[in-house]
Design a protein around this motif. Structure first.
Motif, PDB file in Angstrom:
ATOM      1  N   THR A  86       1.431  -0.911  -0.325  1.00  0.00           N
ATOM      2  CA  THR A  86      -0.502  -0.461   0.342  1.00  0.00           C
ATOM      3  C   THR A  86       1.088   1.254  -0.549  1.00  0.00           C
ATOM      4  O   THR A  86       1.000   2.455  -0.601  1.00  0.00           O
ATOM      5  N   ALA A 126       0.760   6.063  -7.114  1.00  0.00           N
ATOM      6  CA  ALA A 126      -0.567   7.204  -7.279  1.00  0.00           C
ATOM      7  C   ALA A 126      -0.562   8.606  -7.804  1.00  0.00           C
ATOM      8  O   ALA A 126      -0.203   9.213  -8.277  1.00  0.00           O
ATOM      9  N   LYS A 127       0.961   8.796  -7.150  1.00  0.00           N
ATOM     10  CA  LYS A 127       1.094  10.276  -6.821  1.00  0.00           C
ATOM     11  C   LYS A 127       1.111  11.054  -8.200  1.00  0.00           C
ATOM     12  O   LYS A 127       1.641  11.642  -8.111  1.00  0.00           O
ATOM     13  N   GLY A 133       2.170   1.492  -3.430  1.00  0.00           N
ATOM     14  CA  GLY A 133       1.359   2.257  -4.142  1.00  0.00           C
ATOM     15  C   GLY A 133       0.558   3.903  -3.727  1.00  0.00           C
ATOM     16  O   GLY A 133       0.535   4.104  -5.067  1.00  0.00           O
ATOM     17  N   ARG A 134       0.422   3.565  -2.921  1.00  0.00           N
ATOM     18  CA  ARG A 134       0.310   5.592  -2.495  1.00  0.00           C
ATOM     19  C   ARG A 134       1.135   6.339  -3.458  1.00  0.00           C
ATOM     20  O   ARG A 134       1.073   7.810  -4.342  1.00  0.00           O
ATOM     21  N   SER A 142      -0.239  10.817 -10.908  1.00  0.00           N
ATOM     22  CA  SER A 142      -1.167  12.063 -10.495  1.00  0.00           C
ATOM     23  C   SER A 142      -1.328  13.050 -12.506  1.00  0.00           C
ATOM     24  O   SER A 142      -2.352  13.337 -12.212  1.00  0.00           O
ATOM     25  N   VAL A 143      -0.274  12.962 -12.920  1.00  0.00           N
ATOM     26  CA  VAL A 143      -0.151  13.869 -14.327  1.00  0.00           C
ATOM     27  C   VAL A 143      -0.721  13.165 -14.846  1.00  0.00           C
ATOM     28  O   VAL A 143      -0.022  11.540 -14.913  1.00  0.00           O
ATOM     29  N   GLY A 167      -6.447  -1.286  -2.190  1.00  0.00           N
ATOM     30  CA  GLY A 167      -6.705  -0.744  -3.919  1.00  0.00           C
ATOM     31  C   GLY A 167      -8.069  -0.276  -4.813  1.00  0.00           C
ATOM     32  O   GLY A 167      -8.855  -1.093  -4.046  1.00  0.00           O
ATOM     33  N   PHE A 168      -7.780  -0.371  -5.811  1.00  0.00           N
ATOM     34  CA  PHE A 168      -8.573  -0.571  -6.600  1.00  0.00           C
ATOM     35  C   PHE A 168      -9.003  -0.746  -7.576  1.00  0.00           C
ATOM     36  O   PHE A 168      -7.856  -1.528  -8.666  1.00  0.00           O
ATOM     37  N   LEU A 178      -4.621  -0.183  -8.608  1.00  0.00           N
ATOM     38  CA  LEU A 178      -4.248  -0.423  -7.895  1.00  0.00           C
ATOM     39  C   LEU A 178      -4.433  -2.193  -7.175  1.00  0.00           C
ATOM     40  O   LEU A 178      -5.659  -2.038  -5.923  1.00  0.00           O
ATOM     41  N   ASP A 203      -3.849  12.573 -18.101  1.00  0.00           N
ATOM     42  CA  ASP A 203      -5.059  11.699 -17.417  1.00  0.00           C
ATOM     43  C   ASP A 203      -4.739  10.207 -18.096  1.00  0.00           C
ATOM     44  O   ASP A 203      -4.913   9.836 -19.452  1.00  0.00           O
ATOM     45  N   ARG A 204      -4.476   9.560 -16.184  1.00  0.00           N
ATOM     46  CA  ARG A 204      -4.245   8.089 -16.976  1.00  0.00           C
ATOM     47  C   ARG A 204      -4.630   6.837 -15.907  1.00  0.00           C
ATOM     48  O   ARG A 204      -5.375   7.462 -14.657  1.00  0.00           O
TER      49      ARG A 204
END
Lengths: 495, 291
Positions: free
Chosen positions: A254, A261-262, A257-258, A265-266, A479-480, A273, A268-269
Motif C-alpha cells: 500500500t 498513485a502520486k 501504491g500511494r 497523478s500527472v 486498492g481498486f 492498484l 490523464d491516465r
C-alpha cells in the motif's frame, strides 16, 4: 491451495517416535533449466543491452548464490520500451479479436508445454516450494492466458450496451511473490482487449518473466506488443512517471501504491492498484474444524506468507480457542521447511534478506507487546539462504502492531471473539479490505458474514482460492480495480 | 394601503438531514440576474465538510443496506418532488443562467426524467454488473457489486441542474452516501435541490449539499480519509492533478470525465450502468460445493 497443503496427513507423534527409520528421504525435483549468465531487456520483440550499461545480480534465496545478472533499465530504456509499445499499438488494436485470441491461446499452450522448466525456474529464483509453483503458479498462469484469449473476440458482449475500446499503452508493475502468475494476470487481459504493454517485474524475480518473453518470441507475438524492462524501484518510478503510458497497473504494498498513485497523478491516465492486506480469518464454533485448520494453514503459510491476501489475523470463537490453538500447533509442527526444490517441502525460502529482517522485527515486536510465540520447533533451518519458521502468536490485542500491519511473512496473529457482531467489528477494523475468510456450517450466517465483511474477496469455508474467471482485488486501502473474470477486463477498456 | 413585503429565503447548507448555516459565518454572494438583488449563500468551511462526511458515514448503514426497491422508490419520490416544484426550479436556473425560459424548463424536465431513470437502476444493477463465474473445481463463485461508500461530488456549472442531478443519482441509487458541492458560479439550483431531497424520505446524511469555494474545499475533500470516492467533470488539468495527488494517500477512487454540455442530454448514455459502475466495488464470494 488447501489440497496442496493437506497432502501430508502424517501422524506426527508416531513419526517422531520412528524418526530415524521413517524420516522423509530427499525428493528433489530435477532441474533441467538453462540459466544464462546475463539477461537483457526485452524491447520491440528483441533482447537488447540496456542503455544504462548496468546489470544486477539475481540470487537464489534458498542458497544465497547468484543465478544470473539482469539488466537495469534506466529512464532512456523505459522510454524505448514505451515507444515500442506505442508503435505496436495501432497494429495490435486493429487486429481482429479472433486473431489476437489465437496468439494468446498459443502463449497458454507454450506455458503448459514448458511448465516443468518454468516451475523449477520460479522456485530457484523466488524460493517458493516446487509443489506450489508446479501446481499453482504455472498452471494458473497458463489458465489466465487461455481464459482471456477467449474474451478477445467477445468484448462486444462483455460490457452492456457499451463499445469497448482499448485503453492504449499499459505500464504494469508486479511484485516478487507470484512472479510469472502476476505477469500473466497483467498481460493476458491487456492483450485480449487490444492494448500493448510494458511490464516491470520485481528485481528479485525477473527470470520467469524473461522466459515468458522467449515464449512471446516463439509464439510469434508481433514486436513491441509486450516489452519487459527489468530493474529495481527506480525503474518502476520511470515507468509510472512516463507520459507515454495510458494506463498504469500496480500490484504491491500500500505504501508503494500511494507513491505510484502520486507519480501517476500527472496527465490523464487510468490507474488500478492491487495493494496490501491484513485479511481476517474467522472461525465459528460450529465450523468443520479439520477443514478450518487446513484453511488457516493455507491462509497464512502458503508461499511463506508472501501473499497480499494472506489470512494473517485469525479470529476464533472464544469457546473453541484452546482446541483451535492445540490443533494449529500440532499441524504447524508437521510442516516441512527447507529446500524449495524438494517435492515434500511445504515452506520454502523467504524471498529476500530485507523481507526476512522485516518479518523478524515484527515477530520481536509481537512478543515485546505481550504476544506469546508458537513456532515450528522440530526442524533445523538450512544453514545457507533466508528462512523463517512458520509461527503464530497468541495473547494478541487488536491494537498490537502485528494485528494491524501487513507482515508479508509466515506470521499469524490469533485473537478471539464472542458474537458474530464482535467478529465483524474486529475484522473490519482495518484500513485494508482485500480478502476475508469465514468458517461456519450455518448457511444464513455465511451469507450475512460475506455481506458485512469489508473485503473484495470472501472465502467461505475455504481460503486462498484463485482462478482466472474469478475477479480478484480489494476495497478501501487495499486498492481498486479487479483482475480476472469479466470484471478484470474493465481496467483494460475505454467505454 | 401598504404593500406586502416578501419573505425572502435564507439559504443554508444541507448536512445530515438538516438545513444549517456555515460555521464559518461567511457567505457566497450571488447576484440574481432577474431580480437584480444579491442572494447570500453559505460558504461551507472545512469544518462543514467534515460534518457532512460524518453524516454521510453515519448514513452508510441505513442507505447502503436499504433494499433496492426502497432506494428506487425514494429516488422516484425525488422526481415527484422536483416535478411539483418545476416552475420554482426553472426560476432558480434563471438567477445566474442565460438560457431561454423554454430551455430552462427543458433542463428541469430532463432532470426529473433522469431521476426516474436512476430510480430504476436501484434494484437491477446487480443483474447487469454481477454474475456467477465459471471456476474449475467444486466451488460456487459469485460476484456482486456493493456501494463504494461516501462519494464526494464536484458538479459543473453547465448544465447546472441536470449535471448535479445526474452526478448525485448515479452513486446514490446503488447505496452510496453523498456530499455534493455546488458549482461556485451557479449554486442556486443545487441549493434548491436540497429542499427536494429533504422532502423525499432520503435518510438523514445520505445526501449532503454544500455551497462554497471549490478551490478551498477540493483539497480537503481529497485528504479526508472517510471519503471513499470523488466524482468530478471538466476540472482544469492543475486541479485534477491536485485532486489525484492528494487522493493517493487514502487510495481514494477518483472518477473524472470530460463532457460537453450537450452530452448531458443524452439520457441513455448518461444513465447507463457505466455511469454507476465507478461507485461500486465488486465482491467475490467462494464457497465449496459438497455433501
Amino acid at each position: 491451495m488447501t489440497d496442496a497443503m493437506s497432502s501430508k496427513s502424517v501422524d506426527i507423534q508416531s513419526a517422531r517416535a520412528q524418526e530415524s527409520a521413517w524420516d522423509y528421504a530427499p525428493a528433489p525435483e530435477s532441474t533441467p533449466v538453462v540459466i544464462e549468465d546475463r539477461y537483457d531487456l526485452f524491447i520491440n520483440g528483441q533482447f537488447q543491452s540496456p542503455r544504462s550499461r548496468r546489470w544486477f545480480k539475481t540470487i537464489s534465496p534458498s542458497t544465497g548464490e547468484p543465478l544470473a545478472r539482469i539488466a537495469t533499465a534506466n529512464e532512456a530504456d523505459v522510454d524505448d520500451a514505451v515507444s515500442a509499445a506505442r508503435d505496436a499499438l495501432p497494429g495490435w488494436s486493429r487486429l481482429s479479436g479472433q486473431e489476437r485470441a489465437k496468439y494468446l491461446f498459443r502463449i497458454a499452450r507454450r506455458i503448459q508445454e514448458r511448465a516443468r522448466e518454468l516451475s523449477v525456474l520460479e522456485t530457484m529464483d523466488g524460493g517458493k516450494p516446487i509443489k506450489e509453483s508446479r501446481d499453482i503458479d504455472i498452471p494458473l498462469a497458463a489458465r489466465h492466458f487461455f481464459y482471456h484469449a477467449g474474451w478477445a473476440d467477445k468484448l462486444r458482449w462483455a460490457f452492456a450496451g457499451a463499445d469497448a475500446r482499448p485503453v492504449g499503452v499499459c505500464g504494469q508493475i508486479i511484485p516478487w511473490n507470484f512472479p510469472l502468475l502476476m505477469a500473466a494476470w497483467k498481460i493476458a487481459p491487456a492483450l485480449a482487449c487490444g492494448n500493448t504493454c510494458v511490464l516491470k517485474p520485481a528485481e528479485t524475480t525477473s527470470l520467469t518473466a524473461l522466459r515468458l518473453a522467449e515464449i512471446f518470441q516463439e509464439a510469434g507475438l508481433p514486436p513491441g506488443v509486450v516489452n519487459i524492462v527489468t530493474g529495481a524501484g527506480k525503474t518502476g518510478q520511470h515507468l509510472a512517471a512516463n507520459q507515454g503510458i495510458d494506463k498504469l497497473a500496480f500490484t504491491g504494498s500500500t505504501d508503494v501504491g500511494r507513491a505510484i498513485a502520486k507519480v501517476a497523478s500527472v496527465g490523464d491516465r487510468n490507474l488500478t492498484l492491487e495493494l496490501g492486506g491484513k485479511s481476517p480469518h474467522i472461525i465459528f464454533a460450529d465450523a468443520a474444524l479439520d477443514q478450518a485448520i487446513e484453511g488457516v494453514v493455507a491462509g497464512i503459510w502458503f508461499n511463506q506468507g508472501h501473499v497480499c491476501c494472506a489470512g494473517s489475523r485469525l479470529f476464533v470463537e472464544e469457546s473453541i480457542k484452546d482446541e483451535v490453538i492445540r490443533r494449529l500447533e500440532h499441524r504447524m509442527q508437521s510442516l516441512r521447511v527447507g529446500d524449495p526444490l524438494d517435492k515434500n517441502t511445504d515452506i520454502g525460502a523467504i524471498n529476500n534478506p530485507d523481507q526476512l529482517e522485516k518479518i523478524q522485527a515484527y515477530v520481536e515486536t509481537g512478543q515485546s507487546e505481550g504476544g506469546r510465540l508458537h513456532e515450528m520447533s522440530d526442524q533445523s533451518l538450512p544453514k545457507k539462504g533466508y528462512w523463517h519458521r512458520p509461527c503464530f502468536l497468541t495473547g494478541i490485542q487488536p491494537s498490537h502492531v502485528i494485528a494491524r500491519e501487513e507482515i508479508f511473512g509466515p506470521v499469524l496473529a490469533v485473537m478471539t471473539f464472542r458474537t458474530p457482531e464482535e467478529a465483524i467489528k474486529r475484522a473490519n477494523n482495518t484500513p485494508y479490505g482485500l480478502a476475508a475468510g469465514v468458517w461456519t456450517n450455518k448457511g444464513a450466517r455465511i451469507f450475512e458474514m460475506a455481506k458485512r465483511l469489508e473485503a473484495g474477496v470472501i472465502w467461505c469455508n475455504t481460503y486462498n482460492q484463485f482462478d482466472a474467471a474469478s475477479p480478484f482485488g480489494g476495497i478501501k486501502e487495499s486498492g481498486f480495480g479487479r483482475e480476472g473474470g469479466r470484471h478484470g477486463l474493465r481496467a483494460y477498456v475505454r467505454l | 394601503m401598504s404593500q406586502r413585503v416578501d419573505v425572502s429565503k435564507t439559504w443554508k447548507l444541507y448536512i445530515g438531514g438538516r438545513f444549517v448555516r456555515s460555521e464559518s459565518g461567511q457567505s457566497l454572494p450571488v447576484k440574481h440576474k432577474r431580480h437584480g438583488t444579491t442572494v447570500h449563500l453559505c460558504k461551507a468551511s472545512r469544518k462543514d465538510l467534515r460534518d457532512a462526511v460524518e453524516a454521510a458515514t453515519g448514513a452508510r448503514k441505513t442507505w447502503g443496506t436499504a433494499s433496492g426497491y426502497l432506494r428506487g422508490q425514494i429516488l422516484y419520490r425525488m422526481a415527484e418532488m422536483l416535478e411539483c416544484r418545476r416552475a420554482e426550479m426553472a426560476e432558480a436556473l434563471a438567477a445566474t443562467g442565460s438560457a431561454t425560459p423554454k430551455k430552462r424548463l427543458e433542463e428541469v424536465d430532463a432532470s426529473i426524467d433522469r431521476l426516474v431513470g436512476f430510480a430504476g437502476w436501484a434494484d437491477k444493477i446487480e443483474q447487469i454488473l454481477g454474475g456467477q463465474n465459471a471456476v474449475p473445481g467444486p466451488y460456487y463463485n459469485i460476484t456482486v457489486p456493493e456501494p463504494t461508500g461516501v462519494v464526494g461530488i464536484l458538479s459543473p456549472d453547465k448544465p447546472v441542474l441536470l449535471a448535479s442531478v445526474s452526478m448525485l443519482a448515479a452513486p446514490l441509487c446503488v447505496g452510496n452516501t453523498t456530499i455534493l458541492l455546488a458549482p461556485e458560479s451557479n449554486p442556486l439550483p443545487t441549493a434548491l435541490l436540497a429542499e427536494i431531497v429533504a422532502t423525499s424520505d432520503v435518510p438523514s446524511g445520505a445526501v449532503n449539499i454544500l455551497t462554497g469555494s471549490r478551490d478551498e474545499l477540493i483539497g480537503h475533500m481529497a485528504d479526508h480519509r472517510a471519503i471513499n470516492a470523488i466524482s468530478a467533470v471538466n476540472l482544469s488539468d492543475d486541479m485534477l492533478q491536485q485532486l489525484r495527488e492528494r487522493s493517493a494517500a487514502s487510495i481514494k477512487r477518483v472518477r473524472h470525465e470530460r463532457l460537453s454540455q450537450p452530452a448531458w442530454s443524452k439520457h441513455e448514455e448518461r444513465c447507463s450502468p457505466w455511469c454507476v459502475e465507478p461507485f461500486l466495488e465488486m465482491k467475490t464470494m467462494w464457497h465449496p460445493s459438497a455433501c
